[in-house]
Write an enzyme that holds these catalytic residues in place. Structure first.
Site, PDB file in Angstrom:
ATOM      1  N   SER A 158       0.841  -1.191   0.000  1.00 38.40           N
ATOM      2  CA  SER A 158       0.000   0.000   0.000  1.00 38.40           C
ATOM      3  C   SER A 158       0.886   1.255   0.000  1.00 38.40           C
ATOM      4  CB  SER A 158      -0.960  -0.038   1.188  1.00 38.40           C
ATOM      5  OG  SER A 158      -1.947   0.958   1.078  1.00 38.40           O
ATOM      6  N   ASP A 253      -9.228  -3.640  -6.326  1.00 41.06           N
ATOM      7  CA  ASP A 253      -8.515  -2.595  -5.602  1.00 41.06           C
ATOM      8  C   ASP A 253      -8.488  -1.342  -6.468  1.00 41.06           C
ATOM      9  OD1 ASP A 253      -6.741  -0.958  -4.239  1.00 41.06           O
ATOM     10  OD2 ASP A 253      -5.187  -2.487  -4.008  1.00 41.06           O
ATOM     11  N   HIS A 283      -8.053  -4.591  -1.783  1.00 44.62           N
ATOM     12  CA  HIS A 283      -6.872  -4.025  -1.129  1.00 44.62           C
ATOM     13  C   HIS A 283      -6.712  -4.647   0.258  1.00 44.62           C
ATOM     14  CE1 HIS A 283      -3.781  -0.921  -0.898  1.00 44.62           C
ATOM     15  NE2 HIS A 283      -4.128  -0.724   0.365  1.00 44.62           N
TER      16      HIS A 283
END
Length: 311
Positions: A158, A253, A283
């Site tokens: 991330s 995502d 995600h």
């Protein structure tokens, strides 16, 4: 393919709780929310050893956590420097401890998780300065960490992927240390541009556009251009000289397309790069093993790729 059934049940449960708009929450709420979310990683995986240490940082001692995989002795091992996710405003080595353990065991490597400074207390470029300091120090003193300096990689998930990618670009320019691997898991690579996946998956898929906007608002000082390649490494003019790169994204995502775009850029530069988009996933799926069992399958694949790259 459609959402994985377990992912759908998880998202439905989240929606039933009617979470507030991220732009209306405080940074403390964001941090508490991520801490609670990461409790869904599942039972703590056993590793050979966990050690908390510090190394010199640009603003004082920088905390790190070192994971030694099961069955490993004192001999030098391949190493992976890991930067956790959390939008650069949330997360710690403790919240992302399950990911550090999974990377160490699956990749048969020593993982050094870095507790870099967070915004808004320490806005851009503090986290990046910490990341570069950690990589250069570990690269120069690899044996002190039980790591073979010729088999050293960098990793981030991330927003940690933002740090990993931008730091790898800097290291490539300055020429030291030599990195053998860059692993990016559902990375944030471009805060400045909308993509099809950001538009199509703008809400309802765990990380939404409001969350990205909230985090960037606190990370980047007023007047900072989000297209700055140190914030959005996909926008870098030069991506030559990067190490072997593994990019993993998730089908549902919002960040999926920028991961694919970075793969395309590196492939054009003739970087040895591979791309995996995990079907039916969202995600952070890899950190939610208690509710998304596929996380274990993903780490088996990622671990095999790490072992191959750092063999």
């Amino acid at each position: 393919m459609p959402l994985d059934p377990r992912v759908k049940r998880f998202l439905d449960a989240l929606a039933a709780g009617k979470p507030p708009n991220a732009l209306e929450t405080t940074v403390e709420d964001r941090r508490l929310g991520l801490t609670e979310l990461m409790k869904l990683a599942g039972p703590q995986a056993a590793v050979g050893r966990v050690e908390d240490r510090t190394l010199p940082g640009p603003a004082g001692a920088l905390g790190i956590r070192i994971y030694t995989p099961l069955g490993a002795g004192a001999a030098l091992l391949p190493g992976l420097i890991y930067f956790h996710g959390g939008g650069l405003v949330a997360g710690t080595v403790a919240t992302h401890d399950p990911i550090g353990r999974a990377l160490a065991n699956s990749g048969a490597c020593r993982v050094v998780s870095v507790d870099y400074r967070l915004a808004p207390e320490h806005p851009f470029p503090a986290a990046l300065d910490d990341a570069l300091a950690a990589v250069t120090h570990i690269g120069a003193h690899a044996a002190e960490f039980g790591i073979d300096g010729m088999r050293l990689g960098i990793c981030g998930d991330s927003a940690g992927g933002t740090l990993a990618a931008a730091t790898a670009q800097t290291v490539a320019r300055i020429g030291s240390p030599r990195l053998a691997l860059q692993l990016l898991i559902c990375p944030i690579l471009d805060y400045s541009r909308s993509t099809d996946s950001k538009r199509d998956l703008a809400s309802g898929y765990l990380v939404d556009q409001a969350t990205l906007d909230h985090d960037l608002l606190h990370y980047a000082p007023p007047g900072t251009d989000p297209a700055n390649p140190r914030i959005s490494p996909l926008r870098a003019e030069d991506v030559a000289g990067l190490p072997r790169t593994l990019i993993h994204t998730a089908e549902f995502d919002p960040l999926r397309d920028e991961g694919r775009d970075y793969f395309d850029r590196l492939a054009r530069e003739h970087t040895e790069v591979s791309y995996t988009c995990h079907p039916g996933m969202i995600h952070l799926f890899y950190g939610l093993g208690a509710v998304i069992p596929y996380a274990r399958t993903a780490f088996e694949q990622i671990g095999g790729e790490i072992r191959a790259a750092l063999a």
